[in-house]
Design a protein around this motif. Structure first.
Motif, PDB file in Angstrom:
ATOM      1  N   ARG A   1       0.818  -1.221   0.000  1.00  0.00           N
ATOM      2  CA  ARG A   1       0.000   0.000   0.000  1.00  0.00           C
ATOM      3  C   ARG A   1       0.849   1.268   0.000  1.00  0.00           C
ATOM      4  O   ARG A   1       0.313   2.375  -0.019  1.00  0.00           O
ATOM      5  CB  ARG A   1      -0.939  -0.002   1.217  1.00  0.00           C
ATOM      6  CG  ARG A   1      -2.031  -1.059   1.168  1.00  0.00           C
ATOM      7  CD  ARG A   1      -3.091  -0.802   2.218  1.00  0.00           C
ATOM      8  NE  ARG A   1      -2.584  -0.983   3.565  1.00  0.00           N
ATOM      9  CZ  ARG A   1      -2.673  -2.127   4.253  1.00  0.00           C
ATOM     10  NH1 ARG A   1      -3.233  -3.186   3.706  1.00  0.00           N
ATOM     11  NH2 ARG A   1      -2.197  -2.217   5.486  1.00  0.00           N
ATOM     12  N   VAL A   2       2.167   1.109   0.045  1.00  0.00           N
ATOM     13  CA  VAL A   2       3.069   2.264   0.077  1.00  0.00           C
ATOM     14  C   VAL A   2       3.299   2.774  -1.346  1.00  0.00           C
ATOM     15  O   VAL A   2       3.766   2.024  -2.206  1.00  0.00           O
ATOM     16  CB  VAL A   2       4.420   1.874   0.717  1.00  0.00           C
ATOM     17  CG1 VAL A   2       5.410   3.038   0.634  1.00  0.00           C
ATOM     18  CG2 VAL A   2       4.217   1.455   2.175  1.00  0.00           C
ATOM     19  N   PRO A   3       2.968   4.046  -1.640  1.00  0.00           N
ATOM     20  CA  PRO A   3       3.131   4.570  -3.004  1.00  0.00           C
ATOM     21  C   PRO A   3       4.553   4.439  -3.550  1.00  0.00           C
ATOM     22  O   PRO A   3       4.726   4.338  -4.767  1.00  0.00           O
ATOM     23  CB  PRO A   3       2.726   6.044  -2.861  1.00  0.00           C
ATOM     24  CG  PRO A   3       1.770   6.055  -1.702  1.00  0.00           C
ATOM     25  CD  PRO A   3       2.293   5.016  -0.748  1.00  0.00           C
ATOM     26  N   LEU A   4       5.550   4.422  -2.673  1.00  0.00           N
ATOM     27  CA  LEU A   4       6.931   4.279  -3.125  1.00  0.00           C
ATOM     28  C   LEU A   4       7.129   2.975  -3.889  1.00  0.00           C
ATOM     29  O   LEU A   4       7.963   2.901  -4.795  1.00  0.00           O
ATOM     30  CB  LEU A   4       7.889   4.331  -1.932  1.00  0.00           C
ATOM     31  CG  LEU A   4       9.381   4.221  -2.248  1.00  0.00           C
ATOM     32  CD1 LEU A   4       9.842   5.407  -3.093  1.00  0.00           C
ATOM     33  CD2 LEU A   4      10.205   4.132  -0.961  1.00  0.00           C
ATOM     34  N   PHE A   5       6.351   1.956  -3.541  1.00  0.00           N
ATOM     35  CA  PHE A   5       6.517   0.643  -4.161  1.00  0.00           C
ATOM     36  C   PHE A   5       5.460   0.340  -5.225  1.00  0.00           C
ATOM     37  O   PHE A   5       5.327  -0.810  -5.650  1.00  0.00           O
ATOM     38  CB  PHE A   5       6.507  -0.441  -3.084  1.00  0.00           C
ATOM     39  CG  PHE A   5       7.562  -0.257  -2.027  1.00  0.00           C
ATOM     40  CD1 PHE A   5       8.894  -0.136  -2.379  1.00  0.00           C
ATOM     41  CD2 PHE A   5       7.225  -0.183  -0.685  1.00  0.00           C
ATOM     42  CE1 PHE A   5       9.881   0.052  -1.420  1.00  0.00           C
ATOM     43  CE2 PHE A   5       8.198  -0.002   0.296  1.00  0.00           C
ATOM     44  CZ  PHE A   5       9.534   0.123  -0.070  1.00  0.00           C
ATOM     45  N   ASP A   6       4.715   1.348  -5.660  1.00  0.00           N
ATOM     46  CA  ASP A   6       3.736   1.153  -6.733  1.00  0.00           C
ATOM     47  C   ASP A   6       4.421   0.592  -7.976  1.00  0.00           C
ATOM     48  O   ASP A   6       5.447   1.121  -8.436  1.00  0.00           O
ATOM     49  CB  ASP A   6       3.063   2.489  -7.100  1.00  0.00           C
ATOM     50  CG  ASP A   6       1.968   2.877  -6.121  1.00  0.00           C
ATOM     51  OD1 ASP A   6       1.613   2.053  -5.268  1.00  0.00           O
ATOM     52  OD2 ASP A   6       1.477   4.013  -6.227  1.00  0.00           O
TER      53      ASP A   6
END
Length: 223
Positions: free
Chosen positions: A10-15
């Motif tokens: 859910r972390v945008p950094l890992f999208d």
């Protein structure tokens, strides 16, 4: 990191990073998980910069203390959000702010230099990570501009209503729960808590606001 797969996705950094690649990527970034109790300092002003934090659970505040010990809250950072990324990206040697646990916190700490620098393993996920980080930093810049607009207001009441209006606009509804208690909100707005609480009471009595702890609802537009 096997205990945190759902939080990390859910972390945008890992999208865009494949779940199967995530574990290897985190090893590449020197990732480690740390926990902090409410009130504990995660980073202190003057600490070496370069570490990027991701809140897994809880909330932290980015704070700045002046020479006289008066505290200003720069930002509140909740689950899946980053802190420290701007200083890691600029190559700053030390942190000009502190990061404090506003609640009990679990955080993922990453070596920012391994994100912004060349990847020794030449992994495909690294390029995705850099693009995501650029988008996040740009978004934080927009939030900073929003705070400048709030702080440019002249009175405590105007600052308060500008902040609540911005929160409502972002949420897309007139009822919002803000990420601050009363003291935190006063520190964020740069005003005295007693004066701010008095204004909240007046606005409630005038019918502009409905207030329940950290939840605010605008009954009618403020002019």
């Amino acid at each position: 990191m096997k205990n945190y797969p759902d939080q990390l996705t859910r972390v945008p950094l890992f999208d865009g990073v494949d779940r199967g690649e995530l574990e290897e990527l985190l090893d590449c970034l020197g990732a480690r998980v740390r926990t902090y109790q409410k009130g504990e300092m995660v980073f202190r002003e003057g600490d070496p910069a370069g570490i990027i934090g991701v809140v897994l659970s809880g909330r932290v505040q980015v704070v700045k203390d002046d020479f006289n010990g008066r505290r200003s809250v720069v930002a509140a950072i909740g689950p899946a959000q980053l802190f420290g990324e701007a200083f890691a990206c600029t190559g700053a040697e030390t942190l000009p702010v502190s990061v404090r646990a506003d609640t009990d916190v679990s955080a993922l700490l990453l070596d920012g230099g391994r994100i912004t620098g060349a990847c020794a393993m030449a992994c495909s996920a690294h390029g995705v990570l850099v693009r995501n980080l650029l988008r996040i930093v740009a978004g934080k810049n927009l939030i900073l501009n929003q705070k400048i607009e709030v702080m440019s207001q002249k009175t405590t009441r105007e600052k308060l209503m500008a902040f609540l209006s911005a929160q409502a606009k972002e949420a897309g509804r007139d009822r919002v729960a803000i990420p601050f208690d009363r003291q935190g909100l006063a520190d964020y707005l740069g005003v005295e808590r007693s004066a701010m609480s008095a204004e909240i009471g007046k606005l409630r009595d005038l019918g502009y606001l409905e207030v329940r702890r950290n939840e605010f609802r605008r009954w009618k537009p403020y002019e």
